[in-house]
Write a protein that holds these residues in place. Structure first.
Motif, PDB file in Angstrom:
ATOM      1  N   ASN A  60       0.786  -1.226   0.000  1.00 10.56           N
ATOM      2  CA  ASN A  60       0.000   0.000   0.000  1.00 10.56           C
ATOM      3  C   ASN A  60       0.825   1.287   0.000  1.00 10.56           C
ATOM      4  OD1 ASN A  60       0.749  -0.853   2.610  1.00 10.56           O
ATOM      5  ND2 ASN A  60      -0.737   0.499   3.532  1.00 10.56           N
ATOM      6  N   PHE A  82      -1.136   7.980  -7.558  1.00  9.46           N
ATOM      7  CA  PHE A  82      -1.679   8.053  -6.209  1.00  9.46           C
ATOM      8  C   PHE A  82      -1.084   9.272  -5.505  1.00  9.46           C
ATOM      9  CE2 PHE A  82      -2.370   3.702  -7.377  1.00  9.46           C
ATOM     10  CZ  PHE A  82      -3.571   3.372  -6.756  1.00  9.46           C
ATOM     11  N   VAL A  86      -2.045   4.395   0.637  1.00  9.79           N
ATOM     12  CA  VAL A  86      -3.405   4.030   1.015  1.00  9.79           C
ATOM     13  C   VAL A  86      -3.382   3.164   2.263  1.00  9.79           C
ATOM     14  CG1 VAL A  86      -4.276   4.210  -1.340  1.00  9.79           C
ATOM     15  CG2 VAL A  86      -3.430   2.029  -0.517  1.00  9.79           C
ATOM     16  N   LEU A  95      -6.956  -1.911  -4.875  1.00 10.86           N
ATOM     17  CA  LEU A  95      -6.914  -0.456  -4.970  1.00 10.86           C
ATOM     18  C   LEU A  95      -7.713  -0.065  -6.200  1.00 10.86           C
ATOM     19  CD1 LEU A  95      -3.102   0.165  -4.361  1.00 10.86           C
ATOM     20  CD2 LEU A  95      -4.956   0.186  -2.692  1.00 10.86           C
ATOM     21  N   ASP A 111      -9.371   5.178  -4.660  1.00  9.96           N
ATOM     22  CA  ASP A 111      -8.131   5.472  -3.955  1.00  9.96           C
ATOM     23  C   ASP A 111      -7.317   6.523  -4.710  1.00  9.96           C
ATOM     24  OD1 ASP A 111      -8.301   3.461  -1.778  1.00  9.96           O
ATOM     25  OD2 ASP A 111      -8.309   2.073  -3.473  1.00  9.96           O
TER      26      ASP A 111
END
Length: 142
Positions: A60, A82, A86, A95, A111
């Motif tokens: 993550n 991103f 996350v 995700l 996300d």
């Protein structure tokens, strides 16, 4: 007695060698693949999403990592990344990168944001970093 000493030396050498062996690298974002691509529909062409799936725990740490999208000829159509890591890095977690239209249509929270028009229903491809690529439809790129 000599044989016992040789055996103890061998066991000791093995223990030292084992303790010096390299530890496996900690994976933070690369043990995942593209699980699903939804390039929209005729009635909702801007409701697009890509789902990634982790194949190990701790995947993550994705801040700044990129999903690239391509049209059927292999030309770039978009880049999504991103904005932050996350939560929830359990093995098999997923995700979601999605357009706001997909979030509204499916009642989910993404996300990361996927730019509308990045995915063509006719054909294209997406690549998660240089790790995994998936194509669909009439994709003829490399």
């Amino acid at each position: 007695m000599r044989r016992a000493r040789v055996l103890l030396l061998s066991i000791g050498a093995f223990a030292v060698a084992a303790s010096l062996a390299a530890a496996p690298a900690a994976a933070t974002f690369h043990l995942m693949q593209v699980r699903e691509v939804y390039p929209g529909s005729q009635s909702s062409p801007e409701a697009e999403y890509v789902e990634l799936q982790m194949w190990a725990a701790g995947q993550n740490l994705v801040e700044g990592h990129v999903l690239r999208s391509f049209d059927a000829a292999g030309n770039p159509t978009g880049t999504s990344s991103f904005a932050h890591d996350v939560a929830g890095g359990a093995n098999q977690s997923t995700l979601l990168l999605a357009t706001p239209e997909a979030e509204a249509q499916f009642g989910v929270a993404a996300d990361a944001t996927l730019a509308a028009g990045s995915l063509s229903p006719a054909g294209g491809a997406v690549c998660w970093e240089a790790i995994d690529c998936v194509s669909w439809g009439s994709f003829a790129g490399t």
